[in-house]
Design a protein around this motif. Sequence first.
Motif, PDB file in Angstrom:
ATOM      1  N   LEU A   1      19.273   6.740 -27.512  1.00 48.18           N
ATOM      2  CA  LEU A   1      18.630   7.983 -27.915  1.00 48.18           C
ATOM      3  C   LEU A   1      19.293   8.613 -29.126  1.00 48.18           C
ATOM      4  CD1 LEU A   1      18.248   9.674 -24.418  1.00 48.18           C
ATOM      5  CD2 LEU A   1      16.532   8.389 -25.676  1.00 48.18           C
ATOM      6  N   CYS A   2      18.471   9.214 -29.946  1.00 47.95           N
ATOM      7  CA  CYS A   2      18.895  10.100 -31.032  1.00 47.95           C
ATOM      8  C   CYS A   2      19.709   9.407 -32.101  1.00 47.95           C
ATOM      9  CB  CYS A   2      19.604  11.313 -30.463  1.00 47.95           C
ATOM     10  SG  CYS A   2      18.554  12.179 -29.285  1.00 47.95           S
ATOM     11  N   ILE A   3      19.397   8.163 -32.356  1.00 47.03           N
ATOM     12  CA  ILE A   3      20.059   7.417 -33.416  1.00 47.03           C
ATOM     13  C   ILE A   3      19.685   8.074 -34.749  1.00 47.03           C
ATOM     14  CG2 ILE A   3      20.291   5.163 -34.525  1.00 47.03           C
ATOM     15  CD1 ILE A   3      21.267   5.305 -31.562  1.00 47.03           C
ATOM     16  N   ARG A   4      20.696   8.290 -35.591  1.00 45.18           N
ATOM     17  CA  ARG A   4      20.450   8.910 -36.886  1.00 45.18           C
ATOM     18  C   ARG A   4      21.562   8.511 -37.849  1.00 45.18           C
ATOM     19  NH1 ARG A   4      23.474  12.135 -34.071  1.00 45.18           N
ATOM     20  NH2 ARG A   4      24.820  13.689 -35.030  1.00 45.18           N
ATOM     21  N   GLY A   5      21.392   8.878 -39.080  1.00 43.37           N
ATOM     22  CA  GLY A   5      22.416   8.618 -40.079  1.00 43.37           C
ATOM     23  C   GLY A   5      22.140   7.352 -40.858  1.00 43.37           C
ATOM     24  N   ALA A   6      22.991   7.103 -41.821  1.00 47.69           N
ATOM     25  CA  ALA A   6      22.845   5.959 -42.707  1.00 47.69           C
ATOM     26  C   ALA A   6      23.177   4.654 -41.992  1.00 47.69           C
ATOM     27  CB  ALA A   6      23.759   6.136 -43.920  1.00 47.69           C
ATOM     28  N   LEU A   7      22.489   3.618 -42.380  1.00 56.53           N
ATOM     29  CA  LEU A   7      22.759   2.274 -41.889  1.00 56.53           C
ATOM     30  C   LEU A   7      23.210   1.421 -43.062  1.00 56.53           C
ATOM     31  CD1 LEU A   7      19.574   1.718 -39.695  1.00 56.53           C
ATOM     32  CD2 LEU A   7      21.856   2.332 -38.900  1.00 56.53           C
ATOM     33  N   TYR A   8      24.004   0.406 -42.776  1.00 57.12           N
ATOM     34  CA  TYR A   8      24.434  -0.501 -43.836  1.00 57.12           C
ATOM     35  C   TYR A   8      23.244  -1.283 -44.384  1.00 57.12           C
ATOM     36  CZ  TYR A   8      29.065   0.619 -42.115  1.00 57.12           C
ATOM     37  OH  TYR A   8      30.189   1.291 -41.722  1.00 57.12           O
ATOM     38  N   ASN A   9      22.336  -1.650 -43.488  1.00 52.68           N
ATOM     39  CA  ASN A   9      21.117  -2.337 -43.896  1.00 52.68           C
ATOM     40  C   ASN A   9      20.097  -2.225 -42.771  1.00 52.68           C
ATOM     41  OD1 ASN A   9      21.355  -4.679 -42.056  1.00 52.68           O
ATOM     42  ND2 ASN A   9      23.127  -5.206 -43.326  1.00 52.68           N
ATOM     43  N   GLY A  10      18.849  -2.545 -43.045  1.00 57.95           N
ATOM     44  CA  GLY A  10      17.774  -2.415 -42.073  1.00 57.95           C
ATOM     45  C   GLY A  10      17.925  -3.304 -40.859  1.00 57.95           C
ATOM     46  N   ARG A  11      18.670  -4.391 -40.996  1.00 56.33           N
ATOM     47  CA  ARG A  11      18.832  -5.315 -39.873  1.00 56.33           C
ATOM     48  C   ARG A  11      19.629  -4.706 -38.723  1.00 56.33           C
ATOM     49  NH1 ARG A  11      20.463  -8.481 -44.199  1.00 56.33           N
ATOM     50  NH2 ARG A  11      22.533  -8.538 -43.304  1.00 56.33           N
ATOM     51  N   GLU A  12      20.438  -3.687 -39.020  1.00 54.42           N
ATOM     52  CA  GLU A  12      21.260  -3.078 -37.971  1.00 54.42           C
ATOM     53  C   GLU A  12      20.419  -2.560 -36.816  1.00 54.42           C
ATOM     54  OE1 GLU A  12      24.750  -0.571 -38.776  1.00 54.42           O
ATOM     55  OE2 GLU A  12      24.144  -0.846 -40.870  1.00 54.42           O
ATOM     56  N   SER A  13      19.384  -1.798 -37.125  1.00 48.20           N
ATOM     57  CA  SER A  13      18.562  -1.241 -36.052  1.00 48.20           C
ATOM     58  C   SER A  13      17.554  -2.262 -35.532  1.00 48.20           C
ATOM     59  CB  SER A  13      17.839   0.014 -36.524  1.00 48.20           C
ATOM     60  OG  SER A  13      17.011  -0.286 -37.627  1.00 48.20           O
ATOM     61  N   ASP A  14      17.150  -3.195 -36.374  1.00 46.66           N
ATOM     62  CA  ASP A  14      16.162  -4.194 -35.966  1.00 46.66           C
ATOM     63  C   ASP A  14      16.672  -5.110 -34.869  1.00 46.66           C
ATOM     64  OD1 ASP A  14      14.542  -3.136 -37.909  1.00 46.66           O
ATOM     65  OD2 ASP A  14      14.868  -4.754 -39.348  1.00 46.66           O
ATOM     66  N   TRP A  15      17.959  -5.452 -34.874  1.00 43.45           N
ATOM     67  CA  TRP A  15      18.493  -6.394 -33.895  1.00 43.45           C
ATOM     68  C   TRP A  15      18.249  -5.894 -32.474  1.00 43.45           C
ATOM     69  CZ3 TRP A  15      21.823  -6.568 -29.818  1.00 43.45           C
ATOM     70  CH2 TRP A  15      22.154  -7.838 -29.354  1.00 43.45           C
ATOM     71  N   GLY A  16      18.610  -4.655 -32.199  1.00 42.69           N
ATOM     72  CA  GLY A  16      18.436  -4.110 -30.857  1.00 42.69           C
ATOM     73  C   GLY A  16      16.983  -4.082 -30.428  1.00 42.69           C
ATOM     74  N   VAL A  17      16.120  -3.671 -31.323  1.00 45.05           N
ATOM     75  CA  VAL A  17      14.686  -3.617 -31.013  1.00 45.05           C
ATOM     76  C   VAL A  17      14.169  -5.015 -30.710  1.00 45.05           C
ATOM     77  CG1 VAL A  17      12.410  -3.060 -31.955  1.00 45.05           C
ATOM     78  CG2 VAL A  17      14.321  -1.485 -32.317  1.00 45.05           C
ATOM     79  N   ARG A  18      14.594  -5.998 -31.506  1.00 51.24           N
ATOM     80  CA  ARG A  18      14.161  -7.389 -31.257  1.00 51.24           C
ATOM     81  C   ARG A  18      14.630  -7.895 -29.896  1.00 51.24           C
ATOM     82  NH1 ARG A  18      16.055  -8.238 -36.401  1.00 51.24           N
ATOM     83  NH2 ARG A  18      17.702  -9.592 -35.619  1.00 51.24           N
ATOM     84  N   GLN A  19      15.753  -7.388 -29.413  1.00 51.49           N
ATOM     85  CA  GLN A  19      16.273  -7.809 -28.109  1.00 51.49           C
ATOM     86  C   GLN A  19      15.532  -7.142 -26.962  1.00 51.49           C
ATOM     87  OE1 GLN A  19      18.421 -10.349 -28.452  1.00 51.49           O
ATOM     88  NE2 GLN A  19      18.067  -9.850 -30.597  1.00 51.49           N
ATOM     89  N   GLY A  20      14.823  -6.047 -27.256  1.00 47.74           N
ATOM     90  CA  GLY A  20      14.096  -5.327 -26.214  1.00 47.74           C
ATOM     91  C   GLY A  20      14.631  -3.939 -25.920  1.00 47.74           C
ATOM     92  N   ILE A  21      15.653  -3.500 -26.647  1.00 49.44           N
ATOM     93  CA  ILE A  21      16.189  -2.157 -26.443  1.00 49.44           C
ATOM     94  C   ILE A  21      15.149  -1.139 -26.887  1.00 49.44           C
ATOM     95  CG2 ILE A  21      17.952  -0.498 -27.185  1.00 49.44           C
ATOM     96  CD1 ILE A  21      19.856  -2.868 -27.563  1.00 49.44           C
ATOM     97  N   ARG A  22      14.970  -0.105 -26.083  1.00 45.59           N
ATOM     98  CA  ARG A  22      14.084   1.000 -26.474  1.00 45.59           C
ATOM     99  C   ARG A  22      14.930   1.974 -27.281  1.00 45.59           C
ATOM    100  NH1 ARG A  22      11.054   4.318 -28.568  1.00 45.59           N
ATOM    101  NH2 ARG A  22       9.494   5.503 -27.384  1.00 45.59           N
ATOM    102  N   VAL A  23      14.676   2.044 -28.574  1.00 46.64           N
ATOM    103  CA  VAL A  23      15.412   2.929 -29.467  1.00 46.64           C
ATOM    104  C   VAL A  23      14.533   4.129 -29.792  1.00 46.64           C
ATOM    105  CG1 VAL A  23      16.528   3.160 -31.718  1.00 46.64           C
ATOM    106  CG2 VAL A  23      16.722   1.011 -30.443  1.00 46.64           C
ATOM    107  N   ILE A  24      15.063   5.308 -29.520  1.00 44.53           N
ATOM    108  CA  ILE A  24      14.379   6.545 -29.861  1.00 44.53           C
ATOM    109  C   ILE A  24      15.260   7.270 -30.874  1.00 44.53           C
ATOM    110  CG2 ILE A  24      13.496   8.756 -28.996  1.00 44.53           C
ATOM    111  CD1 ILE A  24      13.116   7.380 -26.260  1.00 44.53           C
ATOM    112  N   ASP A  25      14.891   7.162 -32.149  1.00 47.89           N
ATOM    113  CA  ASP A  25      15.717   7.810 -33.162  1.00 47.89           C
ATOM    114  C   ASP A  25      15.500   9.322 -33.116  1.00 47.89           C
ATOM    115  OD1 ASP A  25      13.436   8.476 -34.696  1.00 47.89           O
ATOM    116  OD2 ASP A  25      13.683   6.761 -36.017  1.00 47.89           O
ATOM    117  N   ILE A  26      16.279  10.044 -33.885  1.00 53.62           N
ATOM    118  CA  ILE A  26      16.254  11.500 -33.804  1.00 53.62           C
ATOM    119  C   ILE A  26      14.885  12.060 -34.169  1.00 53.62           C
ATOM    120  CG2 ILE A  26      17.135  11.924 -36.134  1.00 53.62           C
ATOM    121  CD1 ILE A  26      18.125  13.884 -32.952  1.00 53.62           C
TER     122      ILE A  26
END
Length: 161
Positions: free
Chosen positions: A27-52
């Motif tokens: 929950l509430c993931i926010r802020g800068a990422l090093y690259n787009g793949r950082e958040s994509d990995w978890g989503v591809r695994q099935g994690i439910r990501v709810i950003d801020i």
Amino acid sequence: MYVYTHGTPFRRAIEEGLLDPNRIVQLCIRGALYNGRESDWGVRQGIRVIDIDEFRSMGIENVILEARRVVGSGRAYVTLDVDALAPVYAPGTGTPEIGGLKTIEVQAMIRGLRGLNLIGGDVVEVSPPFDPSGNTVLVAATLMFEILCVLADNISKQKRR
């Protein structure tokens, strides 16, 4: 070869088969990422990501319902990274990021976990030297107390069965 850092425990636990990513909510993931793949990995695994941004548009009640849906009836563990809070509430962390949660929002979310099969929890990323006022420690201890109350309620109900 895996690199183990304070920022990779869930990734490593998933890679090692210790966690079911389909039952994880971030929950509430926010802020800068090093690259787009950082958040994509978890989503591809099935994690439910709810950003801020999604959190703000959904509202607390709907976020709680979604978290409960994803977690289901299985055993659950809650971990609260104190930098999810806005630095005004918890400046004593290694990675403060503006635009975070209010303490009352976190309390509501923790209380919304009541009735889940909660088996444990923690509050992490507290760094007292970064907050001479001591407010971060107070916030973290209070939120841990909230987690323990939900946990105690669950244990009490299990013993009555």
